[in-house]
Write an enzyme that holds these catalytic residues in place. Sequence first.
Site, PDB file in Angstrom:
ATOM      1  NE  ARG A  83     -23.362 -28.770 -52.226  1.00 12.69           N
ATOM      2  CZ  ARG A  83     -23.034 -28.280 -50.965  1.00 12.69           C
ATOM      3  NH1 ARG A  83     -21.814 -28.318 -50.222  1.00 12.69           N
ATOM      4  NH2 ARG A  83     -23.858 -27.392 -50.088  1.00 12.69           N
TER       5      ARG A  83
ATOM      6  CE  LYS B  54     -19.616 -31.524 -49.023  1.00 15.10           C
ATOM      7  NZ  LYS B  54     -17.925 -32.045 -49.120  1.00 15.10           N
TER       8      LYS B  54
ATOM      9  CD  GLU C  45      -5.960 -16.455 -40.302  1.00 21.03           C
ATOM     10  OE1 GLU C  45      -6.670 -17.315 -40.541  1.00 21.03           O
ATOM     11  OE2 GLU C  45      -4.526 -16.402 -39.943  1.00 21.03           O
TER      12      GLU C  45
ATOM     13  CG  ASP D  74      -0.800 -15.537 -44.576  1.00 23.62           C
ATOM     14  OD1 ASP D  74      -0.037 -15.916 -44.648  1.00 23.62           O
ATOM     15  OD2 ASP D  74      -1.978 -16.309 -44.240  1.00 23.62           O
TER      16      ASP D  74
ATOM     17  CG  HIS E 210       2.541 -18.997 -44.307  1.00 27.53           C
ATOM     18  ND1 HIS E 210       3.485 -20.527 -43.538  1.00 27.53           N
ATOM     19  CD2 HIS E 210       1.350 -19.797 -44.880  1.00 27.53           C
ATOM     20  CE1 HIS E 210       2.706 -21.155 -44.002  1.00 27.53           C
ATOM     21  NE2 HIS E 210       1.411 -20.895 -45.104  1.00 27.53           N
TER      22      HIS E 210
ATOM     23  CD  GLU F 138       3.990 -28.400 -46.271  1.00 27.50           C
ATOM     24  OE1 GLU F 138       3.145 -27.689 -46.717  1.00 27.50           O
ATOM     25  OE2 GLU F 138       3.478 -29.514 -46.809  1.00 27.50           O
TER      26      GLU F 138
ATOM     27  CG  HIS G 115      -0.692 -31.870 -43.427  1.00 30.40           C
ATOM     28  ND1 HIS G 115      -0.028 -30.700 -43.767  1.00 30.40           N
ATOM     29  CD2 HIS G 115      -2.068 -31.185 -44.403  1.00 30.40           C
ATOM     30  CE1 HIS G 115       0.801 -29.702 -44.222  1.00 30.40           C
ATOM     31  NE2 HIS G 115      -1.128 -29.659 -45.044  1.00 30.40           N
TER      32      HIS G 115
HETATM   33  N1  GLN Z   1      -2.502 -17.157 -42.382  1.00 27.71           N
HETATM   34  C1  GLN Z   1      -3.505 -18.885 -42.564  1.00 27.71           C
HETATM   35  C2  GLN Z   1      -3.582 -19.704 -41.339  1.00 27.71           C
HETATM   36  O1  GLN Z   1      -3.241 -19.813 -40.735  1.00 27.71           O
HETATM   37  C3  GLN Z   1      -2.614 -19.376 -43.712  1.00 27.71           C
HETATM   38  C4  GLN Z   1      -3.366 -20.483 -44.709  1.00 27.71           C
HETATM   39  C5  GLN Z   1      -2.551 -20.958 -45.427  1.00 27.71           C
HETATM   40  O2  GLN Z   1      -1.250 -20.353 -45.743  1.00 27.71           O
HETATM   41  N2  GLN Z   1      -3.316 -21.530 -46.414  1.00 27.71           N
HETATM   42  O3  GLN Z   1      -4.619 -20.307 -41.695  1.00 27.71           O
HETATM   43 ZN    ZN Z   2       0.069 -22.901 -45.413  1.00 31.50          ZN
END
Ligand code: GLN
Ligand code: ZN
Length: 763
Positions: A16, A19, A492, A607, A649, A673, A702
């Site tokens: 790498r 990078k 998470e 997801d 999601h 989104e 973002h």
């Molecule tokens: N549950 C995941 C999070 O909140 C979903 C992330 C994603 O959709 N990329 O990070």
């Molecule tokens: Zn997402």
Amino acid sequence: MATSTISGYPRIGGNRELKKALEQYWSGRIAEPDLLSVAANIRVTNLTTQRNAGIDLVPVNDFSFYDQVLDTTALVGNVPARYGWSGDTVDLETYFAMARGRTGENDIAAMEMTKWFDTNYHYIVPEFSSETTFTLSSTKPFDALAEAQAAGVDAKVVLLGPVTYLLLGKSDDDAFAPLSLLDRLLPVYEEVLSKLAAQGAGWIQLDEPILVTGVDAATIIALKSAYARLKDAAGNAKIIVNTYFDHVADIYQDLVNLPVDGFGFDFVRGGATLNAMQEHGFPAGKTLVAGVVDGRNVWRNDLRTSLSLLQAIGNTAPEAVIQVSSSCSLQHVPITIEREKQLDDEVKSWLAFANEKLTEIAILTRGLTEGEDAIAAELAASDALQQASAASTRRFNPTVRQRVATLTPADADRGLSAAQRAEIQTRRLNLPLLPTTTIGSFPQVPELRAERLKFDKGEISQEEYEAFLEQEIRDVIDLQENLGIDVLVHGEPERNDMVQYFGEQLDGFAFTRYGWVQSYGSRYVRPPLIFGDVSRPHPMTVRWATFAQSLSDKPVKGMLTGPVTILNWSFVRDDQPRSDTCLQIALAIRDEVVDLETAGIAIIQIDEAALREGLPLRRENWQHYLDWAVNSFRITASGVKPETQIHTHMCYSEFGDIFQAISDLDADVISIENARSGLELLETFRSEGYDKGIGPGVYDIHSPRVPPTEEIVDNLHRTLTVLDVKQVWVNPDCGLKTRKSPETTAALTNMVDAARKVRETIS
Ligand code: GLN
Ligand code: ZN
């Protein structure tokens, strides 16, 4: 007499290096000459590696500081005006400004980035308008050729072809067709080719992958006029028009009649091209670059099968000059398996990364030229490996096979309709109108990452790590309680990555230590390897979900990654259809869904961030993919009772064209989104009569910007002009893991306030 080549080689360096150098350069820790010297070392190592492996014709100019499409933008001087470029050679500062934006007083956003065909590599999208002009503005291909010449290597200069370059771009004006710029663009390409020819280039490979996507008549006309001119400009240099990622059967005759010297085909993913070749022949004396070693996957080549394929190609095109090649650039696979000491020998014996593929190509070339006997030992070893791997108990799990074989439609059906389920769930959950929630992750602060690293290195015990995670979860639950969010998450904190976390706990998966592949710029990923039948030996998330739920009277969502996303972000075994592997993952995750329900979790989110990106390149193949992808999701979600609410999601909003599939997932609630989009997509939900829950993201995650309450209020009011208040959820666009804590708290405070304000106006 066949020779060997490849379409391109990874540019990131075996360790790498690129990078590291880029990130040091960007942060001002090293100067431009240092960066240039790291890059030069990588390129020279790449040349030597390929030559030592027996590659006859080595690609150059496949190196890039950031992206090969951005390199083309620099080459033809198509720098958007806002970067204030002087119009001379595109310097590194301007180049990186386009890629990454500028901060500080010259603050300016980066150019848009999007996926390179159906890979997980992202390119910088060129911008075009009726005003666009082009001039030669970089010396990169000439320098690359000179470097190879100095090293005494027989080189092939790789360029992105003009048709693909234009068609990958975008314009502010929807009515503007970038292809109309071809006549302005071609003089620059002509200049590049004639200069390369004058410099002594033997071969020039022009990549035109857009041709595999099913192009229209206008594109074919453009292609013909372009290559007639380019061939003239190239003098003695030979031109190859290279395609990959799918077949070109639909345009085969037009393609092979272009007045160039040869054509590259992907015979791994584009087998139909061979049928077209059998029907129409191949022009005598021209070069046929036969991509038979898979550049998109990591498994060892079945040399005997590939040799037969090459022989079939040779018989079909007896007067062709064959170059044995990779199916596409090897930039999509890691560099070498040699460093993967932690992988067990059996799994390792199944793998071939870029360097191992070079050897395979060299062997096949020898076999094709000198006959089977010349590679008898290699063929025997390959046969033995194929047999051993086919018979391995690591690949085949009879219980899993049995389960898949006995699946029935009822397993993909929740029994009651969405409307009936909604009634039961409403009674059970007792949520306010416009319930607030988040997408799952909370900020992954440096402290959290540091703790995980310590645990991985064995510096802290399992107990210490788990105690740390419990404290994180407590904090996140407290925060949400204080904010007044209605449906909570545990945040998470235990997950390094939404796919890796599950893969590491499932059977049938392996992970590399150094198997990096460029995703974009200096971001590299290490995709999991799915080598065998997938099953779930033990619950994966129940411990954390139940712990979090024990801390609150409000519902806490159980969070899972869906089967299609796990599949699409992994290297997948190729000895069975992807759809079969997906079903196995679906059953494994289904077990987790059922266990969560049994443990008292009332809402479970599955997801599917990557469902859309698995869409095949050719539209005629979409429906088949969507059918099995949707079925897999439904199998995952359908093991639970009607009162358990299933969420999903997706992190994108362009799914107008796959709307039916989204609806067919039959999730009770979907979050998407939407903060940066208008009402267009939501109109689709309404006009199609979508009657399930929807959470269109109310703010963009973002950026660190904190959305003011009033802005979210307006946003919600607008949403309510289209959707029924009973179906709308209030949530951010996506997970919060990349954000910082203070801005997250501020943004969520405003989100909850906004939901309350809007509720007051309607009840
Ligand atoms: N549950 C995941 C999070 O909140 C979903 C992330 C994603 O959709 N990329 O990070
Ligand atoms: Zn997402």
